[in-house]
Design an enzyme around this catalytic site. Structure first.
Site, PDB file in Angstrom:
ATOM      1  CG  HIS A   1      -8.726  -3.033  -2.062  1.00 52.80           C
ATOM      2  ND1 HIS A   1      -9.678  -2.333  -2.765  1.00 52.80           N
ATOM      3  CD2 HIS A   1      -8.516  -2.333  -0.920  1.00 52.80           C
ATOM      4  CE1 HIS A   1     -10.028  -1.257  -2.077  1.00 52.80           C
ATOM      5  NE2 HIS A   1      -9.345  -1.235  -0.942  1.00 52.80           N
TER       6      HIS A   1
ATOM      7  CD  GLN B   1     -14.718  -0.408  -2.116  1.00 52.08           C
ATOM      8  OE1 GLN B   1     -15.834  -0.706  -1.683  1.00 52.08           O
ATOM      9  NE2 GLN B   1     -14.186  -0.989  -3.169  1.00 52.08           N
TER      10      GLN B   1
ATOM     11  CG  ASP C   1      -2.061   0.969   1.119  1.00 54.04           C
ATOM     12  OD1 ASP C   1      -3.216   0.529   1.034  1.00 54.04           O
ATOM     13  OD2 ASP C   1      -1.784   2.191   1.116  1.00 54.04           O
TER      14      ASP C   1
ATOM     15  CG  HIS D   1      -6.739  -2.870   3.333  1.00 47.00           C
ATOM     16  ND1 HIS D   1      -6.007  -1.745   3.043  1.00 47.00           N
ATOM     17  CD2 HIS D   1      -7.974  -2.639   2.844  1.00 47.00           C
ATOM     18  CE1 HIS D   1      -6.772  -0.867   2.422  1.00 47.00           C
ATOM     19  NE2 HIS D   1      -7.979  -1.378   2.288  1.00 47.00           N
TER      20      HIS D   1
ATOM     21  CB  VAL E   1      -9.218   1.866  -4.720  1.00 44.21           C
ATOM     22  CG1 VAL E   1      -8.941   1.273  -6.097  1.00 44.21           C
ATOM     23  CG2 VAL E   1      -8.194   2.965  -4.401  1.00 44.21           C
TER      24      VAL E   1
ATOM     25  CG  ASN F   1     -12.040  -0.471   4.266  1.00 44.27           C
ATOM     26  OD1 ASN F   1     -12.427  -0.813   5.376  1.00 44.27           O
ATOM     27  ND2 ASN F   1     -10.848   0.081   4.062  1.00 44.27           N
TER      28      ASN F   1
END
Ligand code: AMP
Length: 113
Positions: A99, A93, A29, A101, A95, A86
């Protein structure tokens, strides 16, 4: 709609990639919230978890297994880590490409970070 993660998948923009398969990609990230902060994404452009379909069942399982692979690469599988998804605005969220994390390298509160 394409996102910055599509550009990372296509290698149009650089990322610190630590793991890649035919179906997923894991990279650091850009704004880490822990000593180790990795994003694990499917190459398929699913906008968020709640948009995944029954035909994505195997893909979702592969993403979960990728978490373990990444944890072993980082050598944090024994000490532990946190995985967060998220989903949507209230979760923060930013993006809109699914995904996970993976956060590691310190202790985490529960709930919270
Ligand atoms: P979320 O808030 O769950 O949507 O997470 C999006 C994450 O993507 C944030 O933690 C960002 O720091 C991260 N991010 C955004 N752009 C990039 C990028 N180009 N390379 C790596 N991470 C990124």
């Amino acid at each position: 709609m394409s996102s910055v993660f599509d550009q990372i998948i296509s290698k149009e923009i650089p990322a610190d990639i630590i793991y890649e398969t035919e179906i997923c990609l894991a990279f650091r990230d850009i704004n880490p919230k822990a000593p180790e902060h990795i994003l694990i994404i499917p190459k398929k452009p699913i906008t968020k978890l709640s948009e995944a379909k029954p035909e994505d069942l195997q893909l979702l399982g592969q993403l979960m297994l990728a978490v373990g692979e990444v944890a072993r690469i980082l050598h944090v599988d024994e000490e532990g880590f946190r995985v967060i998804i998220n989903n949507g605005r209230n979760a923060g969220q930013t993006v809109f490409h699914l995904h996970l994390h993976l956060l590691a390298g310190r202790r985490f509160d529960w709930p919270g970070l």
